[in-house]
Design a protein around this motif. Sequence first.
Motif, mmCIF file in Angstrom:
data_model
loop_
_atom_site.group_PDB
_atom_site.id
_atom_site.type_symbol
_atom_site.label_atom_id
_atom_site.label_comp_id
_atom_site.label_asym_id
_atom_site.label_seq_id
_atom_site.Cartn_x
_atom_site.Cartn_y
_atom_site.Cartn_z
ATOM 1 N N THR A 263 -56.948 17.293 25.306
ATOM 2 C CA THR A 263 -56.287 18.503 25.083
ATOM 3 C C THR A 263 -56.278 18.923 23.401
ATOM 4 O O THR A 263 -56.252 17.781 22.477
ATOM 5 N N THR A 264 -55.799 19.880 23.158
ATOM 6 C CA THR A 264 -55.550 20.186 21.437
ATOM 7 C C THR A 264 -54.665 19.438 21.050
ATOM 8 O O THR A 264 -54.590 18.786 19.938
ATOM 9 N N ALA A 265 -53.428 19.453 21.950
ATOM 10 C CA ALA A 265 -52.171 18.775 21.391
ATOM 11 C C ALA A 265 -52.413 17.187 21.302
ATOM 12 O O ALA A 265 -51.922 16.662 20.407
ATOM 13 N N LYS A 266 -53.348 16.537 22.144
ATOM 14 C CA LYS A 266 -53.409 15.235 22.167
ATOM 15 C C LYS A 266 -54.366 14.727 20.838
ATOM 16 O O LYS A 266 -54.219 13.806 20.137
ATOM 17 N N VAL A 267 -55.349 15.721 20.479
ATOM 18 C CA VAL A 267 -56.363 15.404 19.272
ATOM 19 C C VAL A 267 -55.399 15.600 18.117
ATOM 20 O O VAL A 267 -55.552 14.823 17.246
ATOM 21 N N ALA A 268 -54.655 16.745 17.917
ATOM 22 C CA ALA A 268 -53.591 17.056 16.976
ATOM 23 C C ALA A 268 -52.504 15.739 16.671
ATOM 24 O O ALA A 268 -52.505 15.194 15.739
ATOM 25 N N ALA A 269 -52.164 14.938 17.596
ATOM 26 C CA ALA A 269 -51.397 14.060 17.654
ATOM 27 C C ALA A 269 -52.085 12.820 17.187
ATOM 28 O O ALA A 269 -51.629 12.047 16.320
ATOM 29 N N GLU A 270 -53.396 12.626 17.683
ATOM 30 C CA GLU A 270 -54.123 11.299 17.006
ATOM 31 C C GLU A 270 -54.606 11.476 15.748
ATOM 32 O O GLU A 270 -54.444 10.251 15.019
ATOM 33 N N PHE A 271 -54.653 12.696 15.107
ATOM 34 C CA PHE A 271 -54.927 12.951 13.769
ATOM 35 C C PHE A 271 -54.020 13.166 12.934
ATOM 36 O O PHE A 271 -53.826 13.636 11.588
ATOM 37 N N GLY A 272 -52.471 13.159 13.636
ATOM 38 C CA GLY A 272 -51.434 13.613 12.854
ATOM 39 C C GLY A 272 -51.476 15.144 12.087
ATOM 40 O O GLY A 272 -50.928 15.076 11.210
ATOM 41 N N LEU A 273 -51.671 15.900 12.969
ATOM 42 C CA LEU A 273 -51.799 17.460 12.544
ATOM 43 C C LEU A 273 -50.833 17.963 13.491
ATOM 44 O O LEU A 273 -50.400 17.664 14.502
ATOM 45 N N HIS A 274 -50.194 19.073 12.808
ATOM 46 C CA HIS A 274 -49.428 20.132 13.640
ATOM 47 C C HIS A 274 -50.050 20.963 14.812
ATOM 48 O O HIS A 274 -51.262 21.583 14.278
ATOM 49 N N PRO A 275 -49.740 20.819 15.971
ATOM 50 C CA PRO A 275 -50.672 21.434 17.275
ATOM 51 C C PRO A 275 -51.079 22.858 17.042
ATOM 52 O O PRO A 275 -52.082 23.514 17.165
ATOM 53 N N GLU A 276 -49.840 23.746 16.390
ATOM 54 C CA GLU A 276 -49.945 25.101 16.463
ATOM 55 C C GLU A 276 -50.548 25.454 15.244
ATOM 56 O O GLU A 276 -51.672 26.527 15.334
ATOM 57 N N CYS A 277 -50.759 24.651 14.046
ATOM 58 C CA CYS A 277 -51.548 24.907 12.911
ATOM 59 C C CYS A 277 -53.027 24.558 13.263
ATOM 60 O O CYS A 277 -54.137 25.356 13.038
ATOM 61 N N PHE A 278 -53.325 23.692 14.203
ATOM 62 C CA PHE A 278 -54.639 23.255 14.509
ATOM 63 C C PHE A 278 -55.131 24.411 15.454
ATOM 64 O O PHE A 278 -56.512 24.647 15.243
ATOM 65 N N ARG A 279 -54.429 24.725 16.117
ATOM 66 C CA ARG A 279 -54.736 25.814 17.350
ATOM 67 C C ARG A 279 -55.340 27.317 16.486
ATOM 68 O O ARG A 279 -55.956 27.985 16.884
ATOM 69 N N GLN A 280 -54.196 27.444 15.366
ATOM 70 C CA GLN A 280 -54.444 28.734 14.659
ATOM 71 C C GLN A 280 -55.793 28.681 13.925
ATOM 72 O O GLN A 280 -56.605 29.500 13.729
ATOM 73 N N TYR A 281 -56.132 27.391 13.244
ATOM 74 C CA TYR A 281 -57.361 27.178 12.492
ATOM 75 C C TYR A 281 -58.454 27.281 13.592
ATOM 76 O O TYR A 281 -59.495 27.970 13.235
ATOM 77 N N LEU A 282 -58.273 26.556 14.761
ATOM 78 C CA LEU A 282 -59.633 26.825 15.748
ATOM 79 C C LEU A 282 -59.775 28.224 16.109
ATOM 80 O O LEU A 282 -61.040 28.602 16.114
ATOM 81 N N LYS A 283 -58.676 28.989 16.126
ATOM 82 C CA LYS A 283 -58.851 30.721 16.680
ATOM 83 C C LYS A 283 -59.606 31.266 15.578
ATOM 84 O O LYS A 283 -60.301 32.039 15.913
ATOM 85 N N GLU A 284 -59.210 31.084 14.308
ATOM 86 C CA GLU A 284 -60.072 31.708 13.127
ATOM 87 C C GLU A 284 -61.340 31.182 12.696
ATOM 88 O O GLU A 284 -62.313 31.987 12.575
ATOM 89 N N HIS A 285 -61.429 29.794 12.885
ATOM 90 C CA HIS A 285 -62.784 29.393 12.383
ATOM 91 C C HIS A 285 -63.742 28.790 13.348
ATOM 92 O O HIS A 285 -64.847 28.585 13.207
ATOM 93 N N GLU A 286 -63.049 28.286 14.606
ATOM 94 C CA GLU A 286 -63.895 27.975 15.727
ATOM 95 C C GLU A 286 -63.433 28.777 17.006
ATOM 96 O O GLU A 286 -63.074 28.130 17.928
#
Length: 302
Positions: A263-286
């Motif tokens: 899931t997005t949350a697990k990948v974010a945790a694996e790479f030390g990213l903020h889940p919501e920021c990661f989701r927002q980036y995906l929404k805009e650029h992927e």
Amino acid sequence: MLKRNGIKCSQEEADSIKISQRGQRPETHAKYKEAIAACDSMEYIECNVSQIAREFGLDGTNLARQLRTHYPDVLEFRERERQRLGLNDNLPRGTRPRCKEKYAEAVELLRADRYITVQDAAVRCDVSYTGLKQHLVFYHKELVENRIKIRKEAVSRKRKGEITGRGTVHAPSPATVEKYAEAVRLYSTTPMSASQIAKLTGVSRKRFHEYLHTWHKDLVYKRKGISYEEDKPVDWSSVRRYNPATAAKYADAIARLKEGGLTTAKVAAEFGLHPECFRQYLKEHEPELHASLGRKKRRTAK
């Protein structure tokens, strides 16, 4: 304008005076107009230019220069009429051989290179600048007119590496190029932001930004994912804005997410990213990846 320069004349006379950007100054026109009118008159056809100049209290050389520069048709008229009447002042006409030889190299240089200025040509050929300038005006009018035409066409058109209305090449100075060379290299080869590069290389952030947008628009457009075409306007409001450093930050996480199974949350945790920021980036650029993850989530919920 005439009044401002201390010239008194009627409205009719003012309308007949042609004042151009490269022509006579109003005060010069007023000073020589009577003598020039005399040169253009049959009443003074028996007098040479020097005699006419003395008649009006002027210097003969300066009057001749005014005629050659601004009234060449008057000289042609005088020459034609004096020959018809059989008048001769025993003065040589045209370029003197020694002057022609002296300025030949500079003239050829100016013909071959439209970017070089008259002053630079004079320095390079070791001749007098004022002498070369006068030689061109008197004996190479077509060259002068052609160079003026090129500059007029270049007015308000600034293209990198091309001539401008001032006759100079639109390009940064060598010192400026050297100053920003390392910063430009980092900008073109790394995902660092312009601000980070400016801080790292010790240059002004504002000046570096201006330098990029003036001389390296192709690099700026490349970062924004826009095809670069010179002189083509870009609607920046429609351009997606993001920092290349941000793209590099999420690149590995996106690749991991595309492999599937997490899931997005697990990948974010694996790479030390903020889940919501990661989701927002995906929404805009992927957007496609973001949409597919949303569909999987809905199917799992059912």
